[in-house]
Design a protein around this motif. Structure first.
Motif, PDB file in Angstrom:
ATOM      1  N   LEU A 169       0.874  -1.173   0.000  1.00  0.00           N
ATOM      2  CA  LEU A 169       0.000   0.000   0.000  1.00  0.00           C
ATOM      3  C   LEU A 169       0.911   1.223   0.000  1.00  0.00           C
ATOM      4  O   LEU A 169       1.778   1.347   0.871  1.00  0.00           O
ATOM      5  CB  LEU A 169      -0.892   0.036   1.245  1.00  0.00           C
ATOM      6  N   VAL A 170       0.726   2.101  -0.982  1.00  0.00           N
ATOM      7  CA  VAL A 170       1.463   3.363  -1.007  1.00  0.00           C
ATOM      8  C   VAL A 170       0.487   4.432  -0.536  1.00  0.00           C
ATOM      9  O   VAL A 170      -0.634   4.534  -1.038  1.00  0.00           O
ATOM     10  CB  VAL A 170       2.000   3.677  -2.423  1.00  0.00           C
ATOM     11  N   TRP A 171       0.922   5.184   0.453  1.00  0.00           N
ATOM     12  CA  TRP A 171       0.091   6.199   1.098  1.00  0.00           C
ATOM     13  C   TRP A 171       0.633   7.580   0.793  1.00  0.00           C
ATOM     14  O   TRP A 171       1.837   7.764   0.676  1.00  0.00           O
ATOM     15  CB  TRP A 171       0.106   6.012   2.612  1.00  0.00           C
ATOM     16  N   GLN A 172      -0.267   8.549   0.742  1.00  0.00           N
ATOM     17  CA  GLN A 172       0.126   9.947   0.634  1.00  0.00           C
ATOM     18  C   GLN A 172      -0.730  10.743   1.615  1.00  0.00           C
ATOM     19  O   GLN A 172      -1.938  10.523   1.716  1.00  0.00           O
ATOM     20  CB  GLN A 172      -0.089  10.468  -0.783  1.00  0.00           C
ATOM     21  N   ARG A 173      -0.082  11.662   2.323  1.00  0.00           N
ATOM     22  CA  ARG A 173      -0.823  12.527   3.240  1.00  0.00           C
ATOM     23  C   ARG A 173      -1.477  13.636   2.409  1.00  0.00           C
ATOM     24  O   ARG A 173      -0.812  14.323   1.648  1.00  0.00           O
ATOM     25  CB  ARG A 173       0.104  13.127   4.289  1.00  0.00           C
ATOM     26  N   ASN A 174      -2.797  13.781   2.552  1.00  0.00           N
ATOM     27  CA  ASN A 174      -3.501  14.789   1.762  1.00  0.00           C
ATOM     28  C   ASN A 174      -3.344  16.178   2.392  1.00  0.00           C
ATOM     29  O   ASN A 174      -2.702  16.337   3.430  1.00  0.00           O
ATOM     30  CB  ASN A 174      -4.967  14.411   1.535  1.00  0.00           C
ATOM     31  N   GLU A 175      -3.962  17.175   1.779  1.00  0.00           N
ATOM     32  CA  GLU A 175      -3.822  18.563   2.240  1.00  0.00           C
ATOM     33  C   GLU A 175      -4.391  18.773   3.642  1.00  0.00           C
ATOM     34  O   GLU A 175      -4.001  19.698   4.339  1.00  0.00           O
ATOM     35  CB  GLU A 175      -4.499  19.512   1.256  1.00  0.00           C
ATOM     36  N   GLN A 176      -5.334  17.916   4.057  1.00  0.00           N
ATOM     37  CA  GLN A 176      -5.917  18.018   5.402  1.00  0.00           C
ATOM     38  C   GLN A 176      -5.105  17.237   6.435  1.00  0.00           C
ATOM     39  O   GLN A 176      -5.470  17.188   7.601  1.00  0.00           O
ATOM     40  CB  GLN A 176      -7.360  17.502   5.396  1.00  0.00           C
ATOM     41  N   GLY A 177      -4.003  16.597   6.009  1.00  0.00           N
ATOM     42  CA  GLY A 177      -3.157  15.847   6.928  1.00  0.00           C
ATOM     43  C   GLY A 177      -3.578  14.406   7.131  1.00  0.00           C
ATOM     44  O   GLY A 177      -3.021  13.709   7.970  1.00  0.00           O
ATOM     45  N   ARG A 178      -4.540  13.924   6.365  1.00  0.00           N
ATOM     46  CA  ARG A 178      -5.035  12.546   6.480  1.00  0.00           C
ATOM     47  C   ARG A 178      -4.281  11.655   5.498  1.00  0.00           C
ATOM     48  O   ARG A 178      -4.121  11.986   4.328  1.00  0.00           O
ATOM     49  CB  ARG A 178      -6.524  12.522   6.169  1.00  0.00           C
TER      50      ARG A 178
END
Length: 190
Positions: A169-178
């Protein structure tokens, strides 16, 4: 190459591949092969880049947090058939590369896949173990193993048998920090 450049290249390639793909769920054999090759190349590049810049598994707090994140936002909702909660772990433009099917592009397609699985099968076994976690800024990668048994609701058969496999699973933190999953890839060892 900086990771943001790698991501830009990925988005451009994906856009071109979508233009060449048929509008239905099916993917032409050559495009499917290119998709598999490209996804594999991206994972190798991401892993190599993370190793090159000296990233380890992160500190123990990061590792514990991501192992918990995988369990709470991915594994437990999917086990329970709670597709609405499960799909919220994904970015709106995520890509899922699951066993026995073409790529699912976007949260809506991933949700349709999850609903189909739970309409057709009962999960007799669904165990996931996170084995590796790497983080860097707004990016993270979780790797692990799984064991599954899908039982047909129609006739009680197990068309895939007991499957053991691996996932990333590749994750990215979105603009809201999630943290959101942008790539979900899993396949069987058999």
């Amino acid at each position: 190459m900086p990771l943001h450049k790698l991501a830009q290249n990925c988005e451009t390639y994906t856009f071109n591949l979508e233009i060449d793909s048929m509008p239905s769920v099916e993917i032409r054999p050559m495009a499917q092969g290119i998709t598999r090759w490209f996804a594999g190349a991206m994972l190798v590049a991401l892993s190599s880049w993370m190793s090159y810049v000296g990233l380890a598994h992160g500190d123990s707090a990061d590792a514990t947090d991501f192992a918990e994140l995988v369990q709470q936002r991915y594994v437990l909702p999917f086990q329970a058939g709670d597709v609405e909660t499960w799909v919220q772990a994904f970015a709106t433009d995520a890509i899922a590369l699951h066993n026995h099917r073409p790529a699912d592009r976007g949260r809506e397609a991933i949700e349709a896949f999850g609903r189909l699985v739970h309409q057709v099968f009962d999960l007799a076994e669904y165990d996931v173990a996170v084995t590796d976690i790497r983080t860097e800024g707004n990016w993270a990668m979780t790797v692990g193993s799984f064991t599954t048994r899908f039982v047909s609701k129609a006739d009680g058969s197990e068309p895939f048998g007991r499957q053991e496999g691996k996932f990333v699973l590749v994750w990215q933190r979105n603009e809201q920090g999630r943290w959101e999953i942008i790539l979900d890839m899993g396949n069987s060892n058999q």
